[in-house]
Design an enzyme around this catalytic site. Structure first.
Site, short mmCIF file in Angstrom:
data_model
loop_
_atom_site.label_atom_id
_atom_site.label_comp_id
_atom_site.label_asym_id
_atom_site.label_seq_id
_atom_site.Cartn_x
_atom_site.Cartn_y
_atom_site.Cartn_z
N GLU A 18 0.92 -36.93 9.55
CA GLU A 18 2.39 -38.13 9.22
C GLU A 18 2.21 -39.08 9.74
OE1 GLU A 18 5.97 -34.59 8.44
OE2 GLU A 18 4.61 -34.84 10.59
N ASP A 104 4.71 -32.31 10.78
CA ASP A 104 5.65 -31.87 11.99
C ASP A 104 5.61 -29.95 11.47
OD1 ASP A 104 5.09 -33.41 13.64
OD2 ASP A 104 7.41 -34.13 12.41
N ASP A 106 8.10 -28.43 11.04
CA ASP A 106 9.90 -28.17 10.74
C ASP A 106 9.71 -28.16 9.63
OD1 ASP A 106 9.76 -30.96 10.34
OD2 ASP A 106 10.52 -31.73 11.58
N GLU A 108 11.12 -30.11 7.11
CA GLU A 108 10.10 -31.46 6.57
C GLU A 108 9.16 -31.57 7.00
OE1 GLU A 108 12.28 -34.72 4.58
OE2 GLU A 108 13.02 -33.39 5.56
N TYR A 334 7.50 -32.02 20.75
CA TYR A 334 8.37 -32.61 19.27
C TYR A 334 9.95 -32.47 20.10
CZ TYR A 334 8.72 -32.46 14.38
OH TYR A 334 9.33 -32.91 13.40
N ARG A 336 12.48 -32.53 17.35
CA ARG A 336 13.28 -32.69 17.02
C ARG A 336 13.52 -31.02 16.54
NH1 ARG A 336 11.12 -36.69 13.65
NH2 ARG A 336 12.28 -38.26 13.18
N HIS A 381 10.70 -24.17 18.43
CA HIS A 381 10.14 -24.78 18.79
C HIS A 381 10.47 -24.32 20.73
CE1 HIS A 381 8.70 -26.83 15.92
NE2 HIS A 381 10.04 -26.92 15.12
#
Length: 945
Positions: A18, A104, A106, A108, A334, A336, A381
């Site tokens: 990203e 990532d 997740d 998103e 990570y 988040r 996570h």
């Protein structure tokens, strides 16, 4: 065959992440067969306006970007600023044998990976590469063990995106029509704003109450061990068995809420103290219990934001920006995450450091395991921890500033989570005696001693209340036993006043949202950022203060869209979205119920929340079409008292008494940074008593026009009132003369003579030797001279009227100063910044006051002032500015190159040279045409279908 073994046989692999920072770090961990490139975030999204929607779509689809009549199909477009990057990715993919989508792990990130696959349309094998830390081992493991795209996660993210689009695009226009242009509504931001507004309403309704109690200082009669206190301080607990009222017995309105307690006023408290002066006291009981405190779980997103706010003064947004940099550069996992779980590798690393740094006595026999407590936690996570299988101590990282401080916080918390409990003793002593009037009085004292600090050697959690007692605080009591006689050295009566509920801070608002299960931890920072940016909330110190504008917005939403800002309803929506993510409900039926209000369909359906019978309820569409019932004036009006009303207008809040155009009508603007609970009747009367509106100064003897002084949005100014028949538009339009007041002037003291003088500016000072006119003007940044395009600042406003041509020429004869000719002294000194270790001061700048440590500058925000800003607030503003990084410069367009033919014609005069030039030009044109054709083909290939 794994992708890694294939790489050994040759070939080229494209890895898309990203961010460029992440790409740079990962590139160093992969071999020469890999090309790592960034998507730079999302490459595709719902259109931001109708102009971005393809021509084939019409009607509501163009407005919403979602086809609500055909299963809520989203219309995706490649972002305008990402088209060049998409072309680059396609070119790289065309030269690659495999594609790794390494966004990532997740919802998103999964959605970004899916969008990349949809837009790039790869004809080579595609792998989903996931990792939660950026270390060499983690990256190589991720390459060797890819998985498929998780379409269920993508669907869940898409449903959220569509829901938020429908909510925002349908409700926001209502706010534009009924409150003010440019406002926005959102599924979580509106609820977060309501929480802040409701807390302020509690503060407005609050009425302080007084309560009294007694404090006794008792001598033990012992003078033995110096570490053993010789006296004991205790507070009155009961009188004749009835508990004495304390602060906890009063409600949010400041009034007593607990029944059957003794509420002492000053007179009663002082009388009781006097009655106890000669009382013989004794110890009635000593209760000792073992004290044990377990370590705090490792950080997840919300607890990291809360602790960074308490301990480092970071806002939620600044915390996430710094954490993002730490993650992308391989220092932490990570950031988040809803999880408090540590991997076996991390547990081993933490336990090793406990032994190394604190000794084996601090290491529990078995590793500690932390179960997830967050409902509907997003993905599996780990907690936020230092990366790698051996944690680097903060000193070993080489980090500095905010990154060092946040890493140290994460490192300490992680290591402490694998340490032994803190142990000790807690003691409660009860002391009693009979007063002279026969009443029985009992005092209590509580103490705590820590005999083994355990994890507290490494880390102690902060508190939202600055007066709260932290876990490692000890309160030692003297050694006393039941039956011991005690002499009262002093009995004092103490008065207290109840305090209004504390405003939310970023940390406590994040905590409240999470406890109510509203929104997702990964979005809280952006939600708080949005309500600050929209002007719904501003900060005073660390407190979040709602603006009067937010009162109007919340008032409208509560009265006409009650379900959309209902806390339980919003939490149930979150549950429904998670059910869709788990495959337990279908997105389309759920969206139909929310938007159209249809009965039946999948799941509970947010549209029927709060109605047990499941009958038809109006959906969002029906709510926003019935706007006739919304009285714009009513929802923006709030009674203050004594006939005074606070109104929220287009240009800000104001107070008003009486009706416009009626005798006795009064109106005055309200300062934009005034906290709503500070608008009392007395203050409103003070505002109304000040001159406001058009303050008539007199008539201009030359033009005959009336001159008035006004308080405007950008400060006080004077202007003239033109006759009604003066043309205001077209070629013959006449604009009134207007001029800002000098800093030394005010609306209620400026004279007609001063006003006419100000409106005479700009003043022609004279002309230079070349005939260029020099003028003296008053501008946004103060007085200055102007000669053509050359401007020079003046030091004093009065110079505008007094400076001579000779003095002006002398100024222009000097080299132009870059910056200020003389540095102004600071407006305020705040202390030493804990990050840069440099002195922080408040200065006056071109755009207003700002804080600086000499390296970083941060402008004061709404709600901040030079007089009230605290050192901690100054450090927070600098931390947020550092987290943003330097401002990006806008690239200037290169000037268009002249054609080769024109250059040739200008330089070559002979026939032979002209012929050669023609041949050269023709050859260049042919080459250019070929390049243009090739470029056109590439561009066509890059366009989304």
């Amino acid at each position: 065959m794994s992708p890694t073994s294939e790489t050994a046989q040759g070939g080229r692999r494209l890895v898309i992440v990203e961010s460029p920072a992440k790409a740079k770090t990962i590139k160093g961990y992969l071999g020469p067969g890999y090309v790592v490139e960034a998507s730079v975030g999302h490459i595709r999204d719902l259109p931001s306006g109708a102009a971005e929607v393809p021509e084939k779509y019409t009607g509501e689809v163009r407005r919403l970007g979602v086809d609500v009549d055909h299963d809520f199909a989203p219309i995706y477009v490649v972002n305008a600023d990402k088209k060049a990057q998409v072309r680059k990715l396609k070119e790289l993919l065309a030269e690659s044998d495999e594609l790794f989508l390494a966004t990532d792990e997740d919802r998103e990130g999964e959605a970004i990976a899916w969008h990349l696959q949809e837009v790039l349309k790869p004809k080579v094998p595609v792998h989903r590469m996931v990792f939660h830390e950026i270390t060499k081992d983690a990256i190589q493991q991720a390459v060797a063990n890819p998985r498929e795209l998780n379409k269920r996660m993508v669907d869940a993210q898409e449903t959220r995106r569509i829901l938020d689009r429908l909510y925002g695009y349908e409700v926001s226009p209502v706010l534009w029509k009924k409150v003010m242009r440019g406002l926005s509504a959102g599924r979580v931001q509106s609820v977060a704003t309501r929480l802040v507004v409701e807390r302020e309403r509690e503060r407005i309704a609050f009425r302080s109450a007084e309560y009294w109690d007694l404090t006794g200082t008792f001598a033990t009669g012992r003078a033995g061990d110096p570490s053993d206190p010789s006296s004991l301080v205790a507070r009155l607990a009961t009188v004749d068995g009835k508990r004495v009222a304390q602060g906890r017995d009063f409600g949010a309105d400041g009034q007593l809420k607990t029944a059957n307690v003794l509420h002492l006023d000053e007179e009663k408290a002082r009388a009781l103290a006097a009655s106890l002066a000669d009382t013989r006291f004794s110890v009635r009981s000593v209760e000792s219990k073992p004290y044990r405190r377990s370590p705090y779980a490792p950080f997840r997103t919300t607890t990291l934001q809360q602790e960074a706010s308490r301990k480092l003064g970071f806002g939620a947004k600044a915390t996430m920006q710094v954490a993002q940099k730490l993650y992308e550069n391989g220092f932490i996992t990570y950031m988040r995450t809803d999880s408090t779980v540590l991997s076996d590798t991390a547990v081993s690393a933490a336990r090793a450091q406990v032994t190394q740094l604190y000794g084996a006595d601090y290491l529990p026999e078995k590793p500690r395991v932390y179960a997830g407590k967050v409902k509907n936690a997003q993905e599996a996570h780990e907690a936020i921890r230092p990366s790698g299988d051996r944690f680097r101590t903060p000193a070993e990282t080489g980090l500095t500033g905010d990154q060092f401080r946040l890493y140290e916080l994460i490192w300490k918390r992680t290591v402490a989570s694998q340490m032994k409990d803190a142990t000790g003793n807690s003691v409660t002593v009860r002391i009693g005696g009979t007063a002279a009037d026969g009443r029985d009085a009992e005092f209590t004292a509580s103490g705590k001693t820590i005999t083994f600090h355990g994890f507290m050697k490494a880390y102690v959690e902060g508190a939202d209340d600055p007066n709260a007692e932290l876990d490692d605080r000890e309160r030692r009591l003297p050694q006393v036993a039941e039956g011991d006689a005690l002499a009262a050295e002093e009995i004092t009566a103490d008065g207290h006043a109840t305090k209004p509920p504390a405003r939310y801070t970023e940390a406590s608002l994040v905590k409240e949202l999470e406890e109510r299960e509203i929104g997702r931890p990964s979005t809280y920072a952006s939600i708080i950022g949005t309500i600050l940016d929209r002007g719904y909330v501003f900060k005073k110190g660390t407190a979040l203060v709602p603006s009067f504008l937010s009162f109007a917005v919340v008032n409208l939403l509560e009265k006409h869209f009650g379900r959309l800002v209902d806390y339980d309803f919003t939490a149930r929506m979150e549950d429904d979205l998670d059910r869709i993510a788990r495959g337990e409900a279908q997105a389309v039926p759920w969206l139909k119920r929310f938007y159209f209000g249809e009965g039946g369909g999948e799941g509970s359906g947010a549209a029927d929340a709060g109605n047990g019978d499941g009958d038809h309820l109006g959906g969002l569409k029906e709510l926003v079409t019935d706007l006739g019932a919304i009285d714009a004036r009513e929802i923006s009006s709030f009674p203050v008292g004594e006939g005074i009303v606070l109104r929220v207008g287009r240009y800000g809040p104001y107070v008003e008494r009486g009706e416009k155009d009626q005798e006795g009508h009064q109106r005055a603007d309200v300062p934009g940074d005034l906290a709503p609970d500070e608008l009392t009747v007395a203050y409103a009367e003070e505002l109304l008593a000040k001159p406001s509106g058009d303050f008539e100064l007199g008539t201009d003897p030359v033009s005959g026009n009336v001159i008035v002084a006004k308080d405007g949005r950008y400060g006080p100014y004077v202007t003239e009132i033109l006759p009604e028949d003066t043309p205001k538009t077209g070629k013959n339009a006449v604009k009134p003369r207007t001029a800002s007041l000098f800093k030394s002037m005010s609306v209620d003291t400026v004279t007609l003579e001063e006003a006419l003088k100000l409106m005479s500016l700009p003043r022609v000072v004279g002309t230079d030797a070349e005939g260029v006119e020099i003028t003296a003007q008053n501008g946004r940044y103060g007085p200055y001279l102007k000669k053509g395009t050359d401007s020079r600042s003046l030091t004093d406003e009065e110079q505008l009227f007094t400076i001579t041509l000779e003095e002006a020429l002398a100024i222009y004869a000097q080299p132009k100063q870059r910056g200020r000719a003389a540095a102004k002294p600071p407006l305020k000194e705040l202390g030493t910044d804990p990050v840069s270790e440099r002195p922080v001061v408040v200065k006056d700048g071109r755009f207003g006051p700002y804080v600086t440590d000499g390296e970083t500058n941060a402008t004061l925000r709404t709600g901040d002032s030079v007089e009230t800003i605290t050192p901690e607030r100054g450090y927070e503003l600098l931390a947020e500015k550092r987290a943003k990084g330097p401002a990006k410069k806008t690239a200037k367009k290169a000037p268009a190159k002249k054609t080769a033919a024109k250059k040739t014609a200008a330089k070559k005069t002979t026939a032979a040279k002209t012929t050669a030039a023609k041949k050269t030009t023709a050859a260049k044109k042919t080459t250019t045409a070929k390049k243009t054709t090739a470029a056109a083909k590439k561009t066509a290939a890059a366009k989304p279908e």
